[in-house]
Write a protein that holds these residues in place. Structure first.
Motif, short mmCIF file in Angstrom:
data_model
loop_
_atom_site.label_atom_id
_atom_site.label_comp_id
_atom_site.label_asym_id
_atom_site.label_seq_id
_atom_site.Cartn_x
_atom_site.Cartn_y
_atom_site.Cartn_z
N GLY A 94 1.81 8.53 -6.08
CA GLY A 94 1.11 9.79 -6.22
C GLY A 94 0.01 9.77 -7.26
N MET A 95 -0.56 8.61 -7.52
CA MET A 95 -1.62 8.52 -8.51
C MET A 95 -2.48 7.31 -8.21
SD MET A 95 0.23 6.78 -11.83
CE MET A 95 -1.35 6.18 -12.44
N THR A 96 -3.66 7.30 -8.77
CA THR A 96 -4.51 6.12 -8.71
C THR A 96 -4.64 5.56 -10.11
OG1 THR A 96 -6.49 7.46 -8.95
CG2 THR A 96 -5.80 6.94 -6.70
N PRO A 97 -4.74 4.26 -10.27
CA PRO A 97 -4.80 3.70 -11.62
C PRO A 97 -6.17 3.95 -12.26
CG PRO A 97 -5.11 1.97 -9.99
CD PRO A 97 -4.78 3.22 -9.22
N PRO A 98 -6.20 4.16 -13.56
CA PRO A 98 -7.50 4.22 -14.23
C PRO A 98 -8.29 2.93 -14.03
CG PRO A 98 -5.78 5.06 -15.67
CD PRO A 98 -5.09 4.45 -14.49
N VAL A 99 -7.60 1.76 -14.10
CA VAL A 99 -8.27 0.46 -13.98
C VAL A 99 -7.57 -0.39 -12.93
CG1 VAL A 99 -8.79 -1.72 -15.16
CG2 VAL A 99 -9.18 0.47 -16.33
N ARG A 156 -12.34 0.71 -2.64
CA ARG A 156 -12.55 2.05 -2.10
C ARG A 156 -11.23 2.69 -1.70
NH1 ARG A 156 -17.92 0.00 0.60
NH2 ARG A 156 -19.44 1.02 -0.78
N ARG A 157 -10.33 1.90 -1.17
CA ARG A 157 -9.03 2.45 -0.77
C ARG A 157 -8.17 2.78 -2.00
NH1 ARG A 157 -4.71 -0.19 3.61
NH2 ARG A 157 -3.17 1.50 3.44
N MET A 158 -8.23 1.98 -3.04
CA MET A 158 -7.43 2.22 -4.24
C MET A 158 -7.92 3.43 -5.01
SD MET A 158 -4.85 1.26 -6.09
CE MET A 158 -4.40 -0.46 -5.82
N LYS A 159 -9.25 3.63 -5.04
CA LYS A 159 -9.86 4.79 -5.70
C LYS A 159 -9.59 4.84 -7.21
CE LYS A 159 -9.86 7.96 -1.72
NZ LYS A 159 -9.16 7.22 -0.69
N ALA A 160 -9.51 3.68 -7.84
CA ALA A 160 -9.37 3.65 -9.30
C ALA A 160 -10.66 4.14 -9.95
CB ALA A 160 -9.06 2.23 -9.76
N LYS A 161 -10.55 4.59 -11.18
CA LYS A 161 -11.76 5.01 -11.88
C LYS A 161 -12.72 3.84 -12.06
CE LYS A 161 -9.86 8.95 -14.36
NZ LYS A 161 -9.60 9.59 -15.68
N TRP A 164 0.84 -1.20 0.00
CA TRP A 164 0.00 0.00 0.00
C TRP A 164 0.87 1.26 0.00
CZ3 TRP A 164 -4.64 0.32 -1.60
CH2 TRP A 164 -5.56 -0.72 -1.41
N ALA A 165 1.96 1.22 0.75
CA ALA A 165 2.87 2.37 0.77
C ALA A 165 3.45 2.62 -0.62
CB ALA A 165 3.98 2.14 1.79
#
Length: 390
Positions: free
Chosen positions: A280-285, A310-315, A273-274
């Motif tokens: 500094g980004m979330t993946p689109p998928v 929910r924690r990953m916050k991907a699109k 997770w770290a």
């Protein structure tokens, strides 16, 4: 690595992901369900898988193809896992999507549903039918298990019969160390998650390794790969007997900042997770494991998967690895609830049956069940499109 745009997506051309398989190791349908006697309770998921309208319930071993452009505008095809059902998946999906050459194979772990189809890759390399060889990227532990189970895939002198075996070049990859697929400029970052536990250490392997077949993968900072020091049998570490419970590790992959892929997981360690957060980004998928409603020793259940999404916050998060416990349409209802939709009638009753009414009461997240043959496209602006869910 390509510079990131305003959405934090480091890609300059569309990237495709095609799900070759989205089921558990047993695949769906199950033979025992299809051969049940008339008086037995029918399995609606397995029976539906045999019908045209229920085709999304037919699920092979988890596997995917990523297709994208390399640094020189060449098409590059990457296969993730090559399990027991790969051959039938390739027969169905390779012609449909215009797939042919395989530029790299990434193996997540050494279970049968991830590697037992490697022998079928002879169809690509035998007599140079499609290509002279295939590059395989694996951990050292996975390499040793392939060596144990299929020695002729490592050293051709162990072949028998006519000696017709696939031609591979093996590359050892390490957790957290980005590498490049050949000289394509395509960057992959492997990371290790828990996939259940190890019950007993495997016995040491006692066979030589062909030196020319094995090299470390080129790192993200290097240019074209250079063969490394050959590894010989005496150099391979052996696991000492232990009574302590050890997690079984499975690789996930970040591919060109477009996809984060985790097919088999029971726990994501804090250091992983770290690593995600440090980018500094979330993946689109985000592609994520989900075996069934309840958690399992070696897989996520639905609440684990939704919490992780929910924690990953991907699109978009696509779930895979399903058993035959639930019909595809039920998984759609459940994931829609996680996205904030308020089900009514029979859909609400189904959620209540499994104690999942609270899924739509927390932060909303876009989650859907993947299915075999689904194609997902990430565009350079970070937008995501698939061919099933609007």
């Amino acid at each position: 690595m390509h510079p990131m745009n305003g959405d934090g997506v480091g890609i300059s051309n569309p990237v495709e992901l095609i799900f070759m398989g989205t089921g558990t190791s047993s695949c769906v349908p199950h033979v025992d369900c299809l051969t049940r006697p008339p008086e037995a309770k029918p399995c609606h998921t397995c029976l539906a898988a045999l019908t045209p309208e229920g085709k999304r319930n037919a699920r092979r071993n988890t596997s995917a193809v990523v297709r994208l452009r390399g640094a020189h505008s060449e098409n590059v095809t990457i296969l993730i896992d090559c399990g027991k059902s790969f051959q039938s998946a390739a027969v169905e999906w390779f012609p449909k999507y215009g797939l042919r050459r395989i530029d790299a194979v990434l193996i997540t772990h050494a279970h049968a549903d991830a590697m037992n189809g490697l022998d079928d890759l002879r169809g690509w390399t035998l007599h140079g039918a499609i290509q002279p060889f295939i590059d395989l990227y694996v951990s050292m532990n996975t390499f040793k298990e392939v060596q144990r189970a299929f020695p002729y895939l490592i050293s051709k002198e162990y072949a028998s019969g006519g000696g017709d075996v696939p031609e591979f070049k093996w590359h050892i990859i390490e957790e957290g160390v980005p590498f490049e697929i050949g000289g394509t400029g395509i960057q992959i970052t492997p990371f290790a998650v828990h996939h259940g536990r190890i019950f007993t250490p495997a016995p040491p392997v006692d066979m030589p390794i062909t030196p020319s077949s094995l090299s470390p993968a080129s790192t993200a900072a290097s240019s074209p790969k250079v063969p490394g020091t050959p590894i010989h049998n005496g150099d391979l570490p052996t696991s000492p007997p232990t009574q302590a419970i050890q997690p079984y590790l499975c690789f996930g992959f970040i591919i060109q900042d477009a996809f984060t892929y985790i097919s088999d997981v029971s726990h994501i360690p804090d250091h992983v997770w770290a690593m995600f957060e440090s980018r500094g980004m979330t993946p689109p998928v985000f592609v994520l494991d989900c075996l069934r409603i309840l958690p399992h020793t070696s897989h996520y259940g639905i609440e684990d998967s939704v919490r992780t999404a929910r924690r990953m916050k991907a699109k978009r998060t696509y779930l895979l690895g399903f058993s035959h416990d639930l019909h595809h349409d039920d998984w759609v209802t459940i994931t829609e609830a996680a996205g904030g939709e308020k089900p009514e009638g029979s859909k609400l009753a189904m959620l209540d049956k499994y104690g999942l009414r609270g899924l739509h009461e927390a932060d909303t997240v876009w989650v859907r069940p993947a299915f075999d043959g689904l194609r997902v496209i990430v565009h350079p602006d970070g937008s995501v499109r698939d061919e099933a869910y609007l």
